[in-house]
Design an enzyme around this catalytic site. Structure first.
Site, PDB file in Angstrom:
ATOM      1  N   TYR A 102     -47.829 116.652 117.236  1.00  0.00           N
ATOM      2  CA  TYR A 102     -48.708 117.562 116.498  1.00  0.00           C
ATOM      3  C   TYR A 102     -49.893 116.805 115.868  1.00  0.00           C
ATOM      4  O   TYR A 102     -50.861 117.420 115.428  1.00  0.00           O
ATOM      5  CB  TYR A 102     -47.957 118.324 115.392  1.00  0.00           C
ATOM      6  CG  TYR A 102     -46.770 119.141 115.859  1.00  0.00           C
ATOM      7  CD1 TYR A 102     -46.494 119.322 117.215  1.00  0.00           C
ATOM      8  CD2 TYR A 102     -45.918 119.741 114.947  1.00  0.00           C
ATOM      9  CE1 TYR A 102     -45.394 120.059 117.639  1.00  0.00           C
ATOM     10  CE2 TYR A 102     -44.822 120.490 115.351  1.00  0.00           C
ATOM     11  CZ  TYR A 102     -44.557 120.637 116.704  1.00  0.00           C
ATOM     12  OH  TYR A 102     -43.470 121.369 117.106  1.00  0.00           O
TER      13      TYR A 102
ATOM     14  N   HIS B 204     -37.774 114.839 121.069  1.00  0.00           N
ATOM     15  CA  HIS B 204     -38.554 116.074 121.255  1.00  0.00           C
ATOM     16  C   HIS B 204     -38.206 116.826 122.547  1.00  0.00           C
ATOM     17  O   HIS B 204     -38.328 118.041 122.608  1.00  0.00           O
ATOM     18  CB  HIS B 204     -40.054 115.747 121.223  1.00  0.00           C
ATOM     19  CG  HIS B 204     -40.917 116.900 120.820  1.00  0.00           C
ATOM     20  ND1 HIS B 204     -42.075 116.756 120.119  1.00  0.00           N
ATOM     21  CD2 HIS B 204     -40.781 118.241 121.011  1.00  0.00           C
ATOM     22  CE1 HIS B 204     -42.616 117.955 119.909  1.00  0.00           C
ATOM     23  NE2 HIS B 204     -41.847 118.861 120.438  1.00  0.00           N
TER      24      HIS B 204
HETATM   25  N1  NAP Z   1     -39.313 121.567 119.327  1.00  0.00           N
HETATM   26  C1  NAP Z   1     -40.242 122.158 120.006  1.00  0.00           C
HETATM   27  O1  NAP Z   1     -40.464 121.869 121.183  1.00  0.00           O
HETATM   28  C2  NAP Z   1     -41.052 123.248 119.330  1.00  0.00           C
HETATM   29  C3  NAP Z   1     -41.786 124.142 120.139  1.00  0.00           C
HETATM   30  C4  NAP Z   1     -42.509 125.151 119.499  1.00  0.00           C
HETATM   31  C5  NAP Z   1     -42.498 125.243 118.113  1.00  0.00           C
HETATM   32  N2  NAP Z   1     -41.786 124.360 117.367  1.00  0.00           N
HETATM   33  C6  NAP Z   1     -41.789 124.438 115.881  1.00  0.00           C
HETATM   34  O2  NAP Z   1     -41.535 125.777 115.471  1.00  0.00           O
HETATM   35  C7  NAP Z   1     -42.604 126.226 114.643  1.00  0.00           C
HETATM   36  C8  NAP Z   1     -42.797 127.707 114.773  1.00  0.00           C
HETATM   37  O3  NAP Z   1     -42.922 128.120 116.117  1.00  0.00           O
HETATM   38  P1  NAP Z   1     -44.280 128.650 116.762  1.00  0.00           P
HETATM   39  O4  NAP Z   1     -45.386 127.896 116.149  1.00  0.00           O
HETATM   40  O5  NAP Z   1     -44.086 128.585 118.212  1.00  0.00           O
HETATM   41  O6  NAP Z   1     -44.435 130.162 116.372  1.00  0.00           O
HETATM   42  P2  NAP Z   1     -43.678 131.293 115.494  1.00  0.00           P
HETATM   43  O7  NAP Z   1     -43.260 130.738 114.204  1.00  0.00           O
HETATM   44  O8  NAP Z   1     -42.699 131.978 116.364  1.00  0.00           O
HETATM   45  O9  NAP Z   1     -44.900 132.298 115.305  1.00  0.00           O
HETATM   46  C9  NAP Z   1     -46.082 131.912 114.672  1.00  0.00           C
HETATM   47  C10 NAP Z   1     -47.051 133.083 114.733  1.00  0.00           C
HETATM   48  O10 NAP Z   1     -46.512 134.174 113.988  1.00  0.00           O
HETATM   49  C11 NAP Z   1     -47.466 134.615 113.048  1.00  0.00           C
HETATM   50  N3  NAP Z   1     -46.765 134.977 111.798  1.00  0.00           N
HETATM   51  C12 NAP Z   1     -46.051 134.169 110.988  1.00  0.00           C
HETATM   52  N4  NAP Z   1     -45.551 134.854 109.949  1.00  0.00           N
HETATM   53  C13 NAP Z   1     -45.984 136.129 110.097  1.00  0.00           C
HETATM   54  C14 NAP Z   1     -45.827 137.312 109.323  1.00  0.00           C
HETATM   55  N5  NAP Z   1     -45.100 137.313 108.199  1.00  0.00           N
HETATM   56  N6  NAP Z   1     -46.427 138.456 109.780  1.00  0.00           N
HETATM   57  C15 NAP Z   1     -47.152 138.466 110.923  1.00  0.00           C
HETATM   58  N7  NAP Z   1     -47.344 137.375 111.681  1.00  0.00           N
HETATM   59  C16 NAP Z   1     -46.769 136.218 111.272  1.00  0.00           C
HETATM   60  C17 NAP Z   1     -48.405 133.469 112.828  1.00  0.00           C
HETATM   61  O11 NAP Z   1     -49.706 133.928 112.506  1.00  0.00           O
HETATM   62  P3  NAP Z   1     -50.384 133.595 111.071  1.00  0.00           P
HETATM   63  O12 NAP Z   1     -50.764 132.144 111.112  1.00  0.00           O
HETATM   64  O13 NAP Z   1     -51.551 134.520 111.060  1.00  0.00           O
HETATM   65  O14 NAP Z   1     -49.380 133.893 110.020  1.00  0.00           O
HETATM   66  C18 NAP Z   1     -48.402 132.771 114.170  1.00  0.00           C
HETATM   67  O15 NAP Z   1     -49.352 133.356 115.025  1.00  0.00           O
HETATM   68  C19 NAP Z   1     -43.803 125.379 115.090  1.00  0.00           C
HETATM   69  O16 NAP Z   1     -44.850 125.342 114.143  1.00  0.00           O
HETATM   70  C20 NAP Z   1     -43.128 124.050 115.265  1.00  0.00           C
HETATM   71  O17 NAP Z   1     -42.950 123.444 113.991  1.00  0.00           O
HETATM   72  C21 NAP Z   1     -41.060 123.375 117.960  1.00  0.00           C
END
Ligand code: NAP
Length: 265
Positions: free
Chosen positions: A40, A101
């Site tokens: 990241y 990862h």
């Molecule tokens: N280990 C891995 O390979 C891996 C892969 C992917 C992700 N991750 C981790 O998991 C975390 C989360 O996953 P992700 O980033 O894929 O997405 P997510 O958490 O599933 O979704 C994020 C999205 O949801 C929206 N959102 C969040 N809260 C909300 C609410 N209360 N109401 C409406 N919309 C909302 C956000 O927009 P807004 O910004 O407008 O709120 C953003 O567009 C990542 O940041 C990372 O730390 C790890």
């Protein structure tokens, strides 16, 4: 699991003023867990802002310096180097949680080295990200233990029932990444009858209901948000409870549909 909070903030692709504002809102509203990764590119910024009392999860890739540039490389020595680099950037040692990862060739050796690093006290909890039962079993055969943590894509359309049950049976704590499938599933979930009923009966939003469902399963969700209102909304999930029947109704939405690691444009 002891030392792992019930919810955290995902920090994928957040940098600069947006990262600073997100961390400020999160700390003010009570988040104590923050998820980042070498990939990241924001560990240094996060390390400069977070208080030592917070819990940080990071994910490493092996790194090897060739004399000209850093290459991704997965051997025991490079795992150790990656952990010490992360500790320097995050300004903390021990690091609270370090995960491999990805699945890659040589992961059992890399995990064995991570275990050694943990035994030396440089990391508190160690684990893996997106590993299945087969890889978890391989680690157990090679190292004699299961990882402390397994991070998995978890949301109502991809609840990974087999691997989460396996983790529960074997004391592996599940961190639920992408609980909203990068935000893509929220409109569809809002049209599901169970969510419509729960929104009406609890007054909670669809994202809050998804996070509560994760927490009641014993998983730690790490929703990402750059919106201060959403950050506050997502942690306001400790003043209501889903019944066993409501939990089962959300479980029943599973269709094993992965939305991948990033939003596909
Ligand atoms: N280990 C891995 O390979 C891996 C892969 C992917 C992700 N991750 C981790 O998991 C975390 C989360 O996953 P992700 O980033 O894929 O997405 P997510 O958490 O599933 O979704 C994020 C999205 O949801 C929206 N959102 C969040 N809260 C909300 C609410 N209360 N109401 C409406 N919309 C909302 C956000 O927009 P807004 O910004 O407008 O709120 C953003 O567009 C990542 O940041 C990372 O730390 C790890």
């Amino acid at each position: 699991m002891e030392g792992i909070p019930q919810i955290g903030l995902g920090l994928f692709s957040l940098h600069g003023a947006a990262l600073e504002a997100a961390l400020k809102a999160a700390l003010e509203s009570g988040y104590t867990l923050f998820d980042t990764a070498y990939k990241y590119g924001n560990e240094k910024e996060i390390g400069a802002i977070l208080p030592p009392s917070s819990t940080v999860c990071t994910k490493i890739l092996g790194l090897q310096y060739t004399g000209r540039k850093w290459l991704l490389h997965f051997d025991r020595q490079s795992i150790r180097k990656s952990v010490s680099q992360a500790a320097r950037k995050l300004q903390r040692s021990p690091i609270d949680i370090v995960l491999l990862h990805h699945i890659f060739r040589g992961y059992p050796d890399a995990f064995a080295e991570l275990l050694e690093v943990q035994r030396e006290g440089l990391v508190k909890r160690i684990g893996v990200s997106s590993y299945g039962i087969k890889q978890l079993e391989t680690i157990r055969r090679k190292c004699g233990v299961y990882p402390d943590v397994c991070m998995l894509e978890i949301h109502p359309y991809h609840s990974s029932p087999e691997v989460t049950a396996f983790c529960a049976q074997n004391g592996i704590h599940v961190m639920a990444r992408s609980p909203f499938a990068h935000g893509q599933i929220l409109p569809e979930l809002g049209r599901e009858r169970i969510f419509q009923e729960l929104v009406a009966s609890t007054g909670k939003s669809v994202p809050q209901l998804v996070l509560r469902w994760c927490i009641q399963h014993g998983w730690t969700p790490i929703p990402r948000s750059a919106d201060e209102r959403h950050i506050r909304e997502n942690i306001a999930v400790f003043d209501f409870e889903l019944s066993a029947g409501e939990m089962q109704a959300i479980d029943a939405l599973n269709r094993d549909q992965s939305y991948g690691v990033f939003i596909k444009k």
